[in-house]
Scaffold this active site. Structure first.
Site, PDB file in Angstrom:
ATOM      1  N   SER D  61       0.801  -1.234   0.000  1.00 36.45           N
ATOM      2  CA  SER D  61       0.000   0.000   0.000  1.00 36.45           C
ATOM      3  C   SER D  61       0.831   1.281   0.000  1.00 36.45           C
ATOM      4  O   SER D  61       0.313   2.353  -0.308  1.00 36.45           O
ATOM      5  CB  SER D  61      -0.941   0.029   1.201  1.00 36.45           C
ATOM      6  OG  SER D  61      -1.953  -0.944   1.054  1.00 36.45           O
ATOM      7  N   LYS D  64       0.726   3.267  -3.037  1.00 35.89           N
ATOM      8  CA  LYS D  64      -0.445   4.106  -3.365  1.00 35.89           C
ATOM      9  C   LYS D  64      -0.067   5.587  -3.390  1.00 35.89           C
ATOM     10  O   LYS D  64      -0.621   6.366  -4.172  1.00 35.89           O
ATOM     11  CB  LYS D  64      -1.561   3.882  -2.343  1.00 35.89           C
ATOM     12  CG  LYS D  64      -2.187   2.494  -2.399  1.00 35.89           C
ATOM     13  CD  LYS D  64      -3.125   2.245  -1.211  1.00 35.89           C
ATOM     14  CE  LYS D  64      -3.771   0.865  -1.306  1.00 35.89           C
ATOM     15  NZ  LYS D  64      -4.536   0.510  -0.090  1.00 35.89           N
ATOM     16  N   TYR D 189      -1.593  -3.154 -11.198  1.00 38.45           N
ATOM     17  CA  TYR D 189      -1.708  -2.851  -9.762  1.00 38.45           C
ATOM     18  C   TYR D 189      -0.890  -3.820  -8.908  1.00 38.45           C
ATOM     19  O   TYR D 189      -0.266  -3.419  -7.927  1.00 38.45           O
ATOM     20  CB  TYR D 189      -3.184  -2.891  -9.359  1.00 38.45           C
ATOM     21  CG  TYR D 189      -3.433  -2.469  -7.929  1.00 38.45           C
ATOM     22  CD1 TYR D 189      -3.340  -1.133  -7.550  1.00 38.45           C
ATOM     23  CD2 TYR D 189      -3.738  -3.409  -6.960  1.00 38.45           C
ATOM     24  CE1 TYR D 189      -3.568  -0.747  -6.232  1.00 38.45           C
ATOM     25  CE2 TYR D 189      -3.961  -3.029  -5.641  1.00 38.45           C
ATOM     26  CZ  TYR D 189      -3.878  -1.697  -5.287  1.00 38.45           C
ATOM     27  OH  TYR D 189      -4.096  -1.324  -3.986  1.00 38.45           O
ATOM     28  N   TYR D 241      -4.364   3.108   7.303  1.00 35.10           N
ATOM     29  CA  TYR D 241      -5.633   2.396   7.269  1.00 35.10           C
ATOM     30  C   TYR D 241      -6.598   3.017   8.281  1.00 35.10           C
ATOM     31  O   TYR D 241      -6.513   4.225   8.547  1.00 35.10           O
ATOM     32  CB  TYR D 241      -5.422   0.889   7.532  1.00 35.10           C
ATOM     33  CG  TYR D 241      -4.450   0.247   6.583  1.00 35.10           C
ATOM     34  CD1 TYR D 241      -4.674   0.273   5.209  1.00 35.10           C
ATOM     35  CD2 TYR D 241      -3.309  -0.378   7.046  1.00 35.10           C
ATOM     36  CE1 TYR D 241      -3.785  -0.335   4.327  1.00 35.10           C
ATOM     37  CE2 TYR D 241      -2.407  -0.989   6.174  1.00 35.10           C
ATOM     38  CZ  TYR D 241      -2.652  -0.948   4.810  1.00 35.10           C
ATOM     39  OH  TYR D 241      -1.767  -1.532   3.947  1.00 35.10           O
ATOM     40  N   VAL D 259       0.997  -3.777   3.887  1.00 33.80           N
ATOM     41  CA  VAL D 259       0.871  -5.048   4.597  1.00 33.80           C
ATOM     42  C   VAL D 259       2.116  -5.926   4.524  1.00 33.80           C
ATOM     43  O   VAL D 259       2.155  -6.992   5.140  1.00 33.80           O
ATOM     44  CB  VAL D 259      -0.338  -5.883   4.100  1.00 33.80           C
ATOM     45  CG1 VAL D 259      -1.638  -5.239   4.512  1.00 33.80           C
ATOM     46  CG2 VAL D 259      -0.263  -6.115   2.623  1.00 33.80           C
TER      47      VAL D 259
END
Lengths: 305, 305, 305, 305
Positions: D61, D64, D189, D241, D259
């Protein structure tokens, strides 16, 4: 009776103006909104019709009942209920939110899309083709018409645009409810939804359910009694999307609708009903078809309640 | 038949061990988990019993059907359906989330708490006392027992702890569904839930619904036919909380349960059933009571499906 | 600087036309939609104003920050965080659905109503009166104005109509988050929301937070540094309802808004800001006030990002 | 400083025992749960390390933020904000329910999966390959390491099992947020998530954000200031998160976790931070990494609040 049906169709038809044909599947948009036809197939073998009852339409969600019966025969209720629940839901037929909030993420029933996709995947067969063959042959048996098939252009149209169903499939795959290839399942499922017939044939399938699975003409038990009753119960509690409660109240016939505008009814021990009226209300049911069924139920005392 | 019932009760009773008595209402925790009793009241006037069928228990959610019938008689279906829906729900009976996500914020049906509170407020009367008097007199008429009343300590216990119901009431008041004083409504509603009777009396009420509102002994139409049928339809689609679908499948009797462990059944044109078994499953239904009804349905062909 | 502020107010004021004054609290509907005023209170003691900055308004949700600071001082962060979370939410400030789907049913943060009600109940005091006295005295200390009080008619108006807040309270009481009498809490909470002051006083409170709890004039630590910083962090992540993320992006000032149209800002080590502009956007924030803050942030480099 | 870092790592490492490595991506399960390493890259060019800081891990993540910066540079904030929101959410990063209940069905922010998938699709390029090339070259520029690439086996493992992300994609495609081919997007992705580097390189990227987009060594503006600040704001409100609020409270550093156990921090005008500790808490953040950041923030006054 034919005369009465014709009158009722004439009286119900104007309600179509308050609805509109399904727009989320491109191929269905071409339907004629003012169509309305009906067939009744009595368990004694007589049938009655009104409107253009030989016009073909695709079954869409009505096919969920046929696939369910086949899968219950294939694997038995226990295995099916391990993957889909028995409860009606107040949510829309294509809702995904509930799958996330429920533990485990099991579709509430086989009449909503998540449950129907799960059921269709369970059709026995070594390949998607074999599954399809078994489903269409079973349908042919129910209609007593070996030529029954699917509308390829509707199936293709749905296949190309069924993003929400793919979303449901992958969600269910994440949770182990669906285990196979999603694109193969989509191919099978869109064909299933695109199975095409007319009111008369649909009424004949309804009659099999009305007779607890026994074919009204041949007397053969096409569907075991227990399984036919399970299907009928689902039709009562979840057959008309999230308008099933209102329908039970006002009409009281085990029935299943589709967004093509078709409705199959099964009046226990009396008759099967096939209706086609493509103008839908906002919950996805044939608006004139509902009205017609309400009239018929009042006139003939069809309600099971 | 009494002998058969006794056998079935003996066979179903052990299932109680898998459940537990309701703990969210302090007064109900004192129930004896292994109790199980049943009465059948045939529409011809004969009745049959097994277990300690004269033991009294409070109706809890079963009372929702009685209040609904009264309010439908008071105001007519149209006014009632303007405030509560006709659809079953996959959510728990005390859920509030759906009220927020649905537009408008109208309870899905009168068998979930939000809907039942709305219905109870609609009972006609210039005061809470007058509403209560009308409700208990109507209940007395249904049971043919003028002494029927409520259990004051259970009512008080619920009144003191019904925070979730108050939360639902205020939410509904915010949205104009409930309009009066919440504490008065809570007083009336907790009394309604605490109406007390035994299996025999409950079976007698069931028989009235089984006869489409006609009293099986006097032959008088206590409840108009249309209204009795509306109530029975709700019992089928929503009567057993969010296990109604499974119950329709396995038992197929219009029925309503309560967290006291009571269940009222109405087998169309045949009989009313009253059951008491306080050990509940996780959805709030009498666990041995469900088993007993399943046995009875299979043995006597009670299913409407 | 006063001149600049006056210009910016003139430029921002027309945005009010796109919003409307809060209508869910009857007493707030009387506000003049085109009002817009601002005060800046520099940590060096200077202040600047534009618009009718002495006009009083009620704090509404802005008071949540004051109550939070008091309760954190009363009980320490650990006890407070045991009852309310630290997370922003994408839901509306008065949502109840999330409380049901989350386990445990703990409000996500003290800036949404569920969390604020929980916090207000935690104000120390043997009675509702004592709690109120402590809260208003703490507010007086922050504003350095002993005469600060609440608007009784606004408080009464909110008390009479706050059904949704009562619904939240009872839901939280069901889950043991709120433990006392709901009506007493509603009385206290509606008074808190109705605390009244003008932009200048509000800017002064903002300055205390900007100074990490230290009074800019007296130099006394009115709020412990750690607690002031907790409050400021909440202002950044949750201060502008579910527009907090966008506000952080475009303005970047720790701030808290109220549906009266007030906004309190705290620019670290620089100044406090008080704004009043009662025309709200659909998320409940002062529409011209937001525009004004964006201009000020760009002009003076107020963003913490 | 290296000595202090080494001490803090030793002190934080035991917290890893309370967490566990990600198990939903098979390839990540092989990580060593007790790993913990950190790099600090000061804006003056000095760097400090502790633990096995040259060990490579995948960004997951964390990527991102990089894709977001690239897409904001490609299309400008307005176009991006038309497809993804600016608000933090109390829901889990892979939740789909909110997309259904919100109108329109727009992801709340680009740090949850639904938003990140939307952003990645927006990377400019005539093909999936061209998009990937642009992304990895941008990453190379940020790390000043032309050899940076992705871990093919981790990418493949995620590609094979990312059913939930496919579910999100198709849901977004249904609503017109995602418009292209889902499998191509999944390929892109999963490669993006599998970009691999060590703590030192990650700290260097953090330093670029800490400098508002300016490369600390070359002095070049790699990312426009406004865009770097948008990214940092998201890191504060949604970077960890649905533990972002607590992190802001306790640590107060703009940061993004993955993660894999990586965390990138950006302390404005001071330094970038890279951390790797694969044992995760139940919200998906490195458990020892969080503890280490808390220690560092307290020791060095890193909090922006």
């Amino acid at each position: 009776m034919t005369e009465e049906l014709t009158k009722m169709v004439a009286e119900a038809r104007p309600y179509a103006e308050r609805g509109k044909v399904a727009d989320y599947i491109p191929a269905l948009q071409k339907s004629n909104a003012s169509d309305l036809s009906v067939s009744i197939f009595n368990v004694n073998g007589h049938d009655y019709h009104a409107g253009d009852y030989l016009k073909k339409f695709t079954l869409q969600s009505i096919s969920k009942v046929i696939a369910l019966a086949l899968v219950l025969m294939d694997s038995g209720p226990e295995k099916v209920f391990a993957k889909v629940g028995m409860e009606p839901t107040g949510d829309s037929f294509n809702s995904i939110a509930k799958l996330e909030t429920m533990k485990p993420s099991k579709p509430l029933n086989p009449m909503i899309n998540a449950g129907a996709l799960t059921v269709t995947e369970m059709i026995k067969g070594n390949s998607s083709t074999e599954k399809w063959t078994r489903l269409i042959e079973f349908t042919a048996k129910l209609t007593n018409d070996e030529t029954v098939t699917y509308n390829a252009s509707v199936a293709q149209s749905e296949f190309d645009t069924a993003f929400l169903n793919r979303s449901l499939c992958y969600f269910l795959k994440q949770h182990g409810i669906i285990t196979g290839d999603v694109e193969e399942l989509m191919d099978l499922y869109t064909k299933q939804c695109a199975i095409e017939m007319n009111c008369s044939e649909l009424a004949r399938i309804g009659a099999v359910f009305a007779m607890d699975g026994c074919d009204p003409l041949t007397g053969k038990q096409t569907i075991p009694k227990d399984i036919a009753r399970i299907c009928k119960t689902y039709m009562v509690t979840c057959g008309m999307y999230n308008a099933s409660g209102e329908f039970a109240m006002k009409v009281g016939i085990p029935a299943k609708s589709g967004v093509s505008g078709g409705i199959m009814g099964a009046v226990p021990n009396r008759c099967g009903i096939g209706i086609f009226g493509p103008a839908l209300d906002h919950k996805g049911n044939s608006i004139a078809g509902l009205k017609l069924l309400e009239m018929m139920s009042n006139r003939y005392g069809f309600s099971i309640f």
